[in-house]
Design an enzyme around this catalytic site. Sequence first.
Site, mmCIF file in Angstrom:
data_model
loop_
_atom_site.group_PDB
_atom_site.id
_atom_site.type_symbol
_atom_site.label_atom_id
_atom_site.label_comp_id
_atom_site.label_asym_id
_atom_site.label_seq_id
_atom_site.Cartn_x
_atom_site.Cartn_y
_atom_site.Cartn_z
ATOM 1 C CE LYS A 1 5.615 -29.161 10.980
ATOM 2 N NZ LYS A 1 4.970 -27.900 10.592
HETATM 3 C C1 E4P Z 1 7.088 -25.485 9.363
HETATM 4 O O1 E4P Z 1 6.901 -26.657 9.408
HETATM 5 C C2 E4P Z 1 6.473 -24.488 10.267
HETATM 6 O O2 E4P Z 1 5.083 -24.652 10.140
HETATM 7 C C3 E4P Z 1 6.775 -23.078 9.877
HETATM 8 O O3 E4P Z 1 7.698 -23.011 8.843
HETATM 9 C C4 E4P Z 1 7.039 -22.150 11.021
HETATM 10 O O4 E4P Z 1 7.335 -20.882 10.507
HETATM 11 P P1 E4P Z 1 7.314 -19.556 11.400
HETATM 12 O O5 E4P Z 1 8.549 -19.518 12.229
HETATM 13 O O6 E4P Z 1 7.301 -18.434 10.405
HETATM 14 O O7 E4P Z 1 6.060 -19.615 12.232
#
Ligand code: E4P
Length: 216
Positions: A83
């Site tokens: 990522k």
């Molecule tokens: C996804 O890849 C992220 O880890 C995640 O959905 C972020 O979510 P949040 O905005 O609730 O921290």
Amino acid sequence: MQIFLDTANLEEIRKAKEWGAIDGVTTNPSLVSKENEDFHSLVGKICEMVEGPVSAEVISLESEGMIKEAQELSKIAPNVVVKLPITLDGLKAVNTLEKQGISTNVTLVFSVNQALLAANAGASYVSPFLGRLDDIGESGVALVEDLVEVFDNYSFSTQIISASIRHPQHMVEVARVGSHVATIPFKVLQQMVSHPLTDIGIKRFLEDWEKSKSSS
Ligand code: E4P
């Protein structure tokens, strides 16, 4: 629509797997920091538990560092997806990594243009963040709808992971507009199965069953 679990917690992953509910896992540095465990060893354990893609995020900001981190992460298991944030360095790293056969998930996507560039760079996945857009008065679901339309127009192979999902209604809406994947916190997964009429129905069935036994 595939469902990924957005967590780095092994217990949550174990339970969701037992329910047959998840196709993959996404993590991020904030989620990993909640677990008291070495990052690479944690990713290794998650990859052993889950056959599908497991996203693990780099923390370098420059492409060279991102690529090095990504290459190390990809050695942990074949199902690791690296990522990276949508920045110019992130794009450069994605372009290099995909040519090396390393799958990528471009994260922190808040606009169609960011997603277009990630798809052109060859990203395997893009992750639009719905909840964080809703938080500033924009519509996360509208962004996913736009992305589905644009990606369909050009038959991109990049998959859309709806992320930053905050509640079950987000799931319904991204499924309706055709998101390929949604990644959700454990709490939302639990909420998806509940309905008050299901609870009332089970209670009534059991009461009727007991009544018929006591009258026979
Ligand atoms: C996804 O890849 C992220 O880890 C995640 O959905 C972020 O979510 P949040 O905005 O609730 O921290």
